[in-house]
Structures are given as C-alpha cells and as structure tokens.
Design a protein around this motif. Structure first.
Motif, PDB file in Angstrom:
ATOM      1  N   GLY A   1      18.445  25.833  11.133  1.00 13.82           N
ATOM      2  CA  GLY A   1      19.590  26.110  10.272  1.00 13.82           C
ATOM      3  C   GLY A   1      20.048  24.953   9.415  1.00 13.82           C
ATOM      4  N   GLU A   2      19.234  23.901   9.298  1.00 12.67           N
ATOM      5  CA  GLU A   2      19.580  22.725   8.510  1.00 12.67           C
ATOM      6  C   GLU A   2      20.976  22.209   8.867  1.00 12.67           C
ATOM      7  OE1 GLU A   2      18.854  23.345   4.344  1.00 12.67           O
ATOM      8  OE2 GLU A   2      16.693  23.586   4.649  1.00 12.67           O
ATOM      9  N   ASP A   3      21.196  22.038  10.162  1.00 10.52           N
ATOM     10  CA  ASP A   3      22.454  21.496  10.664  1.00 10.52           C
ATOM     11  C   ASP A   3      22.590  20.054  10.185  1.00 10.52           C
ATOM     12  OD1 ASP A   3      24.591  20.458  12.135  1.00 10.52           O
ATOM     13  OD2 ASP A   3      24.005  21.461  13.991  1.00 10.52           O
TER      14      ASP A   3
ATOM     15  N   SER B   1      33.739  12.460  11.446  1.00  7.30           N
ATOM     16  CA  SER B   1      33.908  13.414  12.542  1.00  7.30           C
ATOM     17  C   SER B   1      33.205  12.821  13.750  1.00  7.30           C
ATOM     18  CB  SER B   1      33.306  14.778  12.179  1.00  7.30           C
ATOM     19  OG  SER B   1      31.888  14.686  12.091  1.00  7.30           O
ATOM     20  N   ASP B   2      33.205  13.543  14.856  1.00  9.63           N
ATOM     21  CA  ASP B   2      32.528  13.031  16.043  1.00  9.63           C
ATOM     22  C   ASP B   2      31.025  12.886  15.825  1.00  9.63           C
ATOM     23  OD1 ASP B   2      34.901  12.934  17.423  1.00  9.63           O
ATOM     24  OD2 ASP B   2      34.603  14.856  18.462  1.00  9.63           O
ATOM     25  N   THR B   3      30.502  13.578  14.818  1.00  5.75           N
ATOM     26  CA  THR B   3      29.051  13.609  14.623  1.00  5.75           C
ATOM     27  C   THR B   3      28.597  13.039  13.290  1.00  5.75           C
ATOM     28  OG1 THR B   3      29.271  15.871  13.785  1.00  5.75           O
ATOM     29  CG2 THR B   3      28.748  15.612  16.135  1.00  5.75           C
ATOM     30  N   GLN B   4      29.539  12.545  12.474  1.00  3.34           N
ATOM     31  CA  GLN B   4      29.207  12.019  11.154  1.00  3.34           C
ATOM     32  C   GLN B   4      29.901  10.685  10.909  1.00  3.34           C
ATOM     33  OE1 GLN B   4      27.158  13.444   8.685  1.00  3.34           O
ATOM     34  NE2 GLN B   4      26.584  15.078  10.107  1.00  3.34           N
ATOM     35  N   ARG B   5      29.118   9.718  10.418  1.00  8.73           N
ATOM     36  CA  ARG B   5      29.641   8.394  10.085  1.00  8.73           C
ATOM     37  C   ARG B   5      29.787   8.280   8.566  1.00  8.73           C
ATOM     38  NH1 ARG B   5      29.660   3.982  13.277  1.00  8.73           N
ATOM     39  NH2 ARG B   5      28.133   4.887  14.711  1.00  8.73           N
TER      40      ARG B   5
ATOM     41  N   GLY C   1       0.794  -1.207   0.000  1.00  8.74           N
ATOM     42  CA  GLY C   1       0.000   0.000   0.000  1.00  8.74           C
ATOM     43  C   GLY C   1       0.838   1.274   0.000  1.00  8.74           C
ATOM     44  N   VAL C   2       0.134   2.386  -0.055  1.00  6.08           N
ATOM     45  CA  VAL C   2       0.742   3.712  -0.057  1.00  6.08           C
ATOM     46  C   VAL C   2       0.304   4.430   1.211  1.00  6.08           C
ATOM     47  CG1 VAL C   2       0.963   5.891  -1.308  1.00  6.08           C
ATOM     48  CG2 VAL C   2       0.720   3.739  -2.574  1.00  6.08           C
ATOM     49  N   TRP C   3       1.261   5.098   1.876  1.00  8.85           N
ATOM     50  CA  TRP C   3       1.030   5.667   3.196  1.00  8.85           C
ATOM     51  C   TRP C   3       1.383   7.152   3.203  1.00  8.85           C
ATOM     52  CZ3 TRP C   3      -0.726   2.210   7.000  1.00  8.85           C
ATOM     53  CH2 TRP C   3      -0.785   0.870   6.559  1.00  8.85           C
ATOM     54  N   LYS C   4       0.454   7.968   3.685  1.00  8.58           N
ATOM     55  CA  LYS C   4       0.684   9.403   3.746  1.00  8.58           C
ATOM     56  C   LYS C   4       1.340   9.779   5.078  1.00  8.58           C
ATOM     57  CE  LYS C   4      -4.055  10.117   5.383  1.00  8.58           C
ATOM     58  NZ  LYS C   4      -5.382  10.718   5.081  1.00  8.58           N
ATOM     59  N   VAL C   5       2.117  10.848   5.054  1.00  8.10           N
ATOM     60  CA  VAL C   5       2.778  11.351   6.252  1.00  8.10           C
ATOM     61  C   VAL C   5       1.769  12.153   7.066  1.00  8.10           C
ATOM     62  CG1 VAL C   5       4.599  12.860   7.128  1.00  8.10           C
ATOM     63  CG2 VAL C   5       5.035  11.388   5.148  1.00  8.10           C
ATOM     64  N   THR C   6       1.640  11.820   8.350  1.00 12.60           N
ATOM     65  CA  THR C   6       0.680  12.510   9.218  1.00 12.60           C
ATOM     66  C   THR C   6       1.348  13.366  10.283  1.00 12.60           C
ATOM     67  OG1 THR C   6       0.544  10.561  10.662  1.00 12.60           O
ATOM     68  CG2 THR C   6      -1.066  10.729   8.872  1.00 12.60           C
ATOM     69  N   GLY C   7       2.621  13.183  10.512  1.00 12.86           N
ATOM     70  CA  GLY C   7       3.342  13.977  11.505  1.00 12.86           C
ATOM     71  C   GLY C   7       4.831  13.849  11.283  1.00 12.86           C
ATOM     72  N   VAL C   8       5.585  14.923  11.512  1.00 12.43           N
ATOM     73  CA  VAL C   8       7.029  14.941  11.283  1.00 12.43           C
ATOM     74  C   VAL C   8       7.736  15.416  12.550  1.00 12.43           C
ATOM     75  CG1 VAL C   8       8.899  16.020   9.976  1.00 12.43           C
ATOM     76  CG2 VAL C   8       6.784  15.351   8.809  1.00 12.43           C
ATOM     77  N   HIS C   9       8.829  14.743  12.889  1.00 15.91           N
ATOM     78  CA  HIS C   9       9.625  15.113  14.057  1.00 15.91           C
ATOM     79  C   HIS C   9      11.073  15.301  13.628  1.00 15.91           C
ATOM     80  CE1 HIS C   9       6.405  14.185  16.999  1.00 15.91           C
ATOM     81  NE2 HIS C   9       6.008  13.399  16.012  1.00 15.91           N
ATOM     82  N   VAL C  10      11.525  16.551  13.677  1.00 18.16           N
ATOM     83  CA  VAL C  10      12.911  16.893  13.356  1.00 18.16           C
ATOM     84  C   VAL C  10      13.471  17.733  14.493  1.00 18.16           C
ATOM     85  CG1 VAL C  10      12.570  16.786  10.861  1.00 18.16           C
ATOM     86  CG2 VAL C  10      12.232  18.950  12.058  1.00 18.16           C
ATOM     87  N   ALA C  11      14.801  17.765  14.587  1.00 20.21           N
ATOM     88  CA  ALA C  11      15.465  18.498  15.655  1.00 20.21           C
ATOM     89  C   ALA C  11      15.424  20.001  15.390  1.00 20.21           C
ATOM     90  CB  ALA C  11      16.912  18.037  15.781  1.00 20.21           C
ATOM     91  N   PRO C  12      15.426  20.831  16.442  1.00 24.28           N
ATOM     92  CA  PRO C  12      15.480  22.282  16.254  1.00 24.28           C
ATOM     93  C   PRO C  12      16.681  22.723  15.424  1.00 24.28           C
ATOM     94  CG  PRO C  12      14.932  21.764  18.528  1.00 24.28           C
ATOM     95  CD  PRO C  12      15.297  20.471  17.875  1.00 24.28           C
ATOM     96  N   GLY C  13      17.798  22.010  15.546  1.00 24.78           N
ATOM     97  CA  GLY C  13      18.981  22.364  14.765  1.00 24.78           C
ATOM     98  C   GLY C  13      18.749  22.253  13.275  1.00 24.78           C
TER      99      GLY C  13
ATOM    100  N   GLY D   1      22.415  10.649   4.937  1.00 25.81           N
ATOM    101  CA  GLY D   1      22.182  12.084   4.954  1.00 25.81           C
ATOM    102  C   GLY D   1      23.311  12.752   5.710  1.00 25.81           C
ATOM    103  N   GLY D   2      23.080  13.952   6.188  1.00 31.47           N
ATOM    104  CA  GLY D   2      24.105  14.634   6.973  1.00 31.47           C
ATOM    105  C   GLY D   2      25.089  15.398   6.119  1.00 31.47           C
ATOM    106  N   HIS D   3      26.371  15.097   6.275  1.00 33.81           N
ATOM    107  CA  HIS D   3      27.433  15.808   5.561  1.00 33.81           C
ATOM    108  C   HIS D   3      27.200  15.750   4.052  1.00 33.81           C
ATOM    109  CE1 HIS D   3      31.394  17.368   4.650  1.00 33.81           C
ATOM    110  NE2 HIS D   3      31.698  16.286   3.957  1.00 33.81           N
TER     111      HIS D   3
END
Length: 255
Positions: free
Chosen positions: A127-129, A192-196, A111-123, A223-225
């Motif tokens: 500022g698209e950290d 880096s310490d924050t990127q794999r 089936g096909v599923w629509k997005v009903t809620g999104v959770h992303v960090a304030p960063g 994603g990320g770097h």
C-alpha cells in the motif's frame, strides 16, 4: 484493544537493546567519516568531495548515465560490501536503475552499478505506506571487467536505528537539476511517532533517498511523508526501526 502480552513486550525491548548494541559495534568497527563537517546548520551548500560524499551517489534511469538522475542513494556497510540504501519509492523500476557513487559533473569516478536485488517492507509493497518508504538494494558493476565491490572503493555508512527525536542530521543528496550533490545539516524533530522532520532549503526533486546521517551513520533516508516533502525547505524521513533494520540484514545476507 487488548494489552500486548508481557512476553512480547519483553522480547521487543530485548530486540531494541540488541539493535542498539549492534549499532554501537558498527560505529566503532567501521571507518566513519565526519558527516557533520560543512556549512552552518540550516544552510544548504554544495557538498565538497570527501569520504562522506563519495559514499553517496545518484540513481539514473534507463540503465546508464544518459537517462538522467532522479533519486539519491548511499553505500552502507555489509559483509559482502554491495548494499545501498535509498527510498522505496525510488526503486519502482529496479531493472533499469543504476547507481553512480561520487557522481559529479557528468562523471562517475567509481563506476556505474546495476541493482541486483531490492528489499522493501510489505507495507510499502502492499500500500505504499510512507512509514515504510525505505529500501535496501544490492548492486553489481555494470562493467563486467570491473572486479571488487562498491564498498571496497568508497566505504560504507554503518546503520544506526532508534535515534533520539532531536538528533542532528546531515543530508547529502542530488537535486534532479544539479550535477553535484548538496549538503545540509540541522537538528531534527519528530513530525509523528514514525516520521522525522528537518528544515533545510533547496532539497528539491531528486534528493529522495538521500542518506540522513547521525554521527556518520545512516539513521534514515529522505522520503516518507509527502514523498519526502512537498516543499524544498522541509524534508521528512521515516523513522528507522526494527522493520528497516531487518530489511538491511536481509540485503546484507543476500550478497
């Protein structure tokens, strides 16, 4: 810079211990497919249909499959069985984004599923950290006649943070030009310490958001770097830490 208060350090250490214990509990209580099965390390090949590949799907724009797929996402385990993980940069237009788990050759078997809620960090919001380029979202069926949740159909990957620098990762994702998913596994390193970082060929545009699986558990997303990598041969993922786990918990609680 003033030293961090000892109490906060102890609290953070205790939090990480609890996260590790929670991840271990998830791994022992949830059906974990063998995500490492596949081609030799460092070789990218078509992902054959199996329990892992069925939990991964393509993200489409325009509210349906005609809009073309542009990113990848994966179902993760939650009590309400309705949560997916992807890159934050893949959810810029959630109102018209849909998810098709197990998508192959123009067909959406689950089936096909629509997005009903999104959770992303304030960063990411502010500022698209790239260190916050991970998102969790809740989904519901586009077909109002369909009952049940997406995890009831395909299962869900447990979430496991705080993986070692040299963890072996399996990536499953959909290049924009392909109608079947690709799979590659390799040993990772810390960019880096924050990127794999992982070396896998042919993970081109469209594989953003692909799950990075360690022993069948989600330990990051492509994603990320550089938005996940400037060349198809090298890809990145933000290291999944406390912030990402908190987003996961928020999404799981939303349902």
């Amino acid at each position: 810079m003033l030293p961090r208060p000892a109490r906060r350090t102890r609290t953070r250490r205790a939090s990480r211990i609890l996260l590790a214990l929670a991840a271990m509990a998830a791994l022992t209580s949830v059906d974990v497919p063998d995500a490492a099965a596949g081609p030799p390390f460092g070789v990218t090949a078509q992902a054959l249909p199996d329990a892992s590949a069925d939990r991964v799907g393509a993200l489409f724009s325009g509210g349906g499959l005609d809009g073309g797929h542009f990113c990848t996402a994966a179902v993760v385990h939650s009590d309400d069985r309705d949560v997916i993980a992807t890159a934050a940069h893949c959810l810029g237009d959630p109102d018209t984004t849909v998810f098709a788990p197990g998508y192959r050759d123009g067909e959406a078997p689950y089936g096909v599923w629509k997005v009903t809620g999104v959770h992303v960090a304030p960063g990411w919001t502010d500022g698209e950290d790239p260190d916050d380029d991970i998102a969790f979202a809740t989904v519901a069926p586009v077909d109002e006649g369909r009952s049940g949740a997406v995890e009831d159909l395909v299962g869900g990957f447990p979430v496991a943070a705080e993986q070692p620098a040299d963890a072996t990762v399996t990536v499953i994702g959909y290049p924009r030009t392909d109608e079947t998913p690709l799979r590659c596994a390799n040993t990772t390193s810390l960019f880096s310490d924050t990127q794999r970082r992982i070396e896998c060929p042919d993970l081109s545009g469209g594989t953003s958001g692909s799950p990075w699986l360690v022993h069948g558990a989600l330990a990051g997303v492509l994603g990320g770097h550089e938005g996940g990598g400037a060349v198809p041969e090298v890809s990145y993922s933000a290291v999944m830490g406390d912030q990402a786990v908190e987003l996961y918990r928020e999404a799981a609680d939303e349902g």
